[in-house]
Design a protein around this motif. Sequence first.
Motif, short mmCIF file in Angstrom:
data_model
loop_
_atom_site.label_atom_id
_atom_site.label_comp_id
_atom_site.label_asym_id
_atom_site.label_seq_id
_atom_site.Cartn_x
_atom_site.Cartn_y
_atom_site.Cartn_z
N VAL A 136 0.84 -1.20 0.00
CA VAL A 136 0.00 0.00 0.00
C VAL A 136 0.87 1.24 0.00
O VAL A 136 0.66 2.18 -0.78
N LEU A 137 1.86 1.28 0.87
CA LEU A 137 2.74 2.45 0.98
C LEU A 137 3.58 2.65 -0.28
O LEU A 137 3.97 3.77 -0.60
N ALA A 138 3.84 1.56 -0.99
CA ALA A 138 4.60 1.65 -2.24
C ALA A 138 3.73 2.09 -3.42
O ALA A 138 4.24 2.33 -4.51
N GLY A 139 2.42 2.17 -3.21
CA GLY A 139 1.51 2.53 -4.28
C GLY A 139 1.15 1.38 -5.20
O GLY A 139 0.51 1.57 -6.23
N LYS A 140 1.54 0.15 -4.80
CA LYS A 140 1.28 -1.01 -5.64
C LYS A 140 -0.03 -1.70 -5.30
O LYS A 140 -0.55 -2.48 -6.11
N LYS A 141 -0.56 -1.45 -4.13
CA LYS A 141 -1.81 -2.08 -3.70
C LYS A 141 -2.85 -0.99 -3.47
O LYS A 141 -2.71 -0.16 -2.56
N THR A 142 -3.88 -0.98 -4.32
CA THR A 142 -4.96 0.00 -4.19
C THR A 142 -6.32 -0.69 -4.13
O THR A 142 -7.35 -0.09 -4.42
N ALA A 143 -6.31 -1.98 -3.75
CA ALA A 143 -7.56 -2.73 -3.63
C ALA A 143 -7.37 -3.84 -2.60
O ALA A 143 -6.25 -4.28 -2.33
N THR A 144 -8.48 -4.30 -2.05
CA THR A 144 -8.47 -5.42 -1.13
C THR A 144 -9.82 -6.11 -1.21
O THR A 144 -10.78 -5.56 -1.76
N CYS A 145 -9.92 -7.32 -0.68
CA CYS A 145 -11.19 -8.02 -0.68
C CYS A 145 -11.31 -8.87 0.58
O CYS A 145 -10.31 -9.25 1.18
N GLU A 162 -0.58 2.52 14.21
CA GLU A 162 -1.25 3.23 13.13
C GLU A 162 -0.23 3.67 12.08
O GLU A 162 0.66 4.47 12.36
N ALA A 163 -0.37 3.13 10.87
CA ALA A 163 0.65 3.33 9.84
C ALA A 163 0.21 4.27 8.72
O ALA A 163 1.03 4.99 8.15
N CYS A 164 -1.07 4.25 8.36
CA CYS A 164 -1.53 5.13 7.29
C CYS A 164 -3.05 5.23 7.31
O CYS A 164 -3.73 4.47 8.00
N VAL A 165 -3.56 6.16 6.53
CA VAL A 165 -5.00 6.34 6.35
C VAL A 165 -5.32 6.12 4.88
O VAL A 165 -4.64 6.67 4.00
N ARG A 225 -7.55 4.61 -1.99
CA ARG A 225 -6.33 5.38 -2.25
C ARG A 225 -5.65 5.70 -0.93
O ARG A 225 -6.32 5.85 0.11
N LEU A 226 -4.34 5.79 -0.98
CA LEU A 226 -3.56 6.17 0.19
C LEU A 226 -3.73 7.66 0.41
O LEU A 226 -3.48 8.46 -0.49
N LEU A 227 -4.16 8.03 1.61
CA LEU A 227 -4.44 9.43 1.90
C LEU A 227 -3.35 10.07 2.74
O LEU A 227 -2.85 11.15 2.40
N THR A 228 -2.96 9.42 3.83
CA THR A 228 -1.99 10.00 4.76
C THR A 228 -1.08 8.90 5.30
O THR A 228 -1.56 7.81 5.64
N VAL A 229 0.20 9.18 5.38
CA VAL A 229 1.15 8.27 6.02
C VAL A 229 1.34 8.74 7.46
O VAL A 229 1.68 9.90 7.70
N LEU A 230 1.09 7.85 8.41
CA LEU A 230 1.19 8.16 9.83
C LEU A 230 2.58 7.78 10.35
O LEU A 230 3.34 7.08 9.67
N PRO A 231 2.94 8.25 11.56
CA PRO A 231 4.30 8.02 12.05
C PRO A 231 4.81 6.59 11.96
O PRO A 231 5.96 6.37 11.56
N ALA A 232 3.98 5.60 12.29
CA ALA A 232 4.45 4.21 12.28
C ALA A 232 4.70 3.69 10.87
O ALA A 232 5.32 2.64 10.70
N GLY A 233 4.22 4.41 9.86
CA GLY A 233 4.43 3.97 8.49
C GLY A 233 5.50 4.73 7.73
O GLY A 233 5.83 4.37 6.60
N ARG A 234 6.07 5.77 8.34
CA ARG A 234 6.95 6.66 7.59
C ARG A 234 8.26 6.00 7.17
O ARG A 234 8.74 6.22 6.05
N ASP A 235 8.87 5.21 8.04
CA ASP A 235 10.13 4.58 7.67
C ASP A 235 9.94 3.63 6.49
O ASP A 235 10.75 3.61 5.56
N VAL A 236 8.85 2.86 6.53
CA VAL A 236 8.57 1.94 5.42
C VAL A 236 8.26 2.73 4.15
O VAL A 236 8.76 2.41 3.06
N TYR A 237 7.44 3.76 4.29
CA TYR A 237 7.07 4.59 3.15
C TYR A 237 8.30 5.18 2.47
O TYR A 237 8.44 5.12 1.24
N ARG A 251 11.19 4.06 2.41
CA ARG A 251 12.00 3.00 1.83
C ARG A 251 11.39 2.43 0.55
O ARG A 251 12.11 2.07 -0.39
N VAL A 252 10.06 2.35 0.48
CA VAL A 252 9.44 1.62 -0.63
C VAL A 252 8.72 2.50 -1.64
O VAL A 252 8.47 2.07 -2.77
N ALA A 253 8.37 3.72 -1.24
CA ALA A 253 7.56 4.57 -2.13
C ALA A 253 8.40 5.06 -3.31
O ALA A 253 9.59 5.35 -3.17
#
Length: 346
Positions: free
Chosen positions: A29-38, A67-70, A126-138, A140-142
């Motif tokens: 999700v943070l890399a922008g590669k996942k924009t769907a789920t089921c 909490e990693a992202c919204v 769509r990914l709206l906001t990256v939260l503190p717990a997700g920033r390091d991963v974001y 690295r991968v975004a």
Amino acid sequence: MSSSATNREQIKFSFGDSPELADRLLALVLAGKKTATCGALRDFGRDGEPMPEVGRRDVVLNGAGEEACVIETLSVETRRFDDIDPGFTDLEGEGPYAEWRAGHEAYFARNGGFSPDMQVVCETFRLLTVLPAGRDVYNRVATPIFIVTDIESDGPTPLHNSMLSFASVAVTADGTRHGEFEAVLTPRADRQQNETTMAWWATQPEAWKAATENAEDPAVVMPRFADWVEGLPGPKVFVAAPMIFDGLWMDHYLDEYAGTRALSGPFKGRQIFRGGGICLYTMAGTLRGAPYLDWGMSKLPAEFYGHVPHTHKAIDDARGFANVLVELLKLSSALPAISGSASDFR
């Protein structure tokens, strides 16, 4: 997915059914590669888990429950498992269809049972906001998307004159295009034309026609542009040649009409771009190894522009500058890396 809901406005959940899977899918999700789920329809309503709703904003947790992202839900549809096609599964970003199917059959089997006829809730977001717990991963991968923009105006400054048109090309460093945006704007009633600029426009009839036909209110266009930028995956970076001209105009119009800026900074409010942006004029001069007085976009070889003519039509010029950016990023990536510490900057 597993979730906990405190109310209809605040849904917190993690992807998958294990901390490891939660972190792996979050990274997509943070890399922008996942924009769907089921998820299985049978699971909604259990333990207070509500159905996804278009427009709702949910908090995604990492494998540690932080909490990693919204994300914001864009569409919701219920289908039979066998009716889910690659057009949707590709949006999940979890590999080709056969790989997706095998993984989801196993997932559903260990979480209540699998059947080809089972009802599955398919959601895009769509990914709206990256939260503190997700920033390091974001970080690295975004993959940054560069919004290369050219503007045309009836004078040198937004303080006294009007922007007539602009165009942007969204491109990644490898040259992949992610879309274009074009607009022609009605001149501002509180501004006036510059005589010198208008004399120059008289020598460019085709470009003037492109910059003035079918004009729209900037109060309509600029929010639409901001939404377009925000809808692209990954961090967005504003690019102009030079920043002090095209960037100044875009920053002013976005601030005036869309409540945002062309550059990010230490201020509250909507920020659609990351960092201070890129001035192609400066980047081209330094990477050419030229002294300052020899800088200039015309100094670059035609192949850097992809042989796109500089016509003073905003879309032509933005496309040419996008090609230049890709070539300059190639030069930059070949240089030895230089790093500092956090304490170097005061």
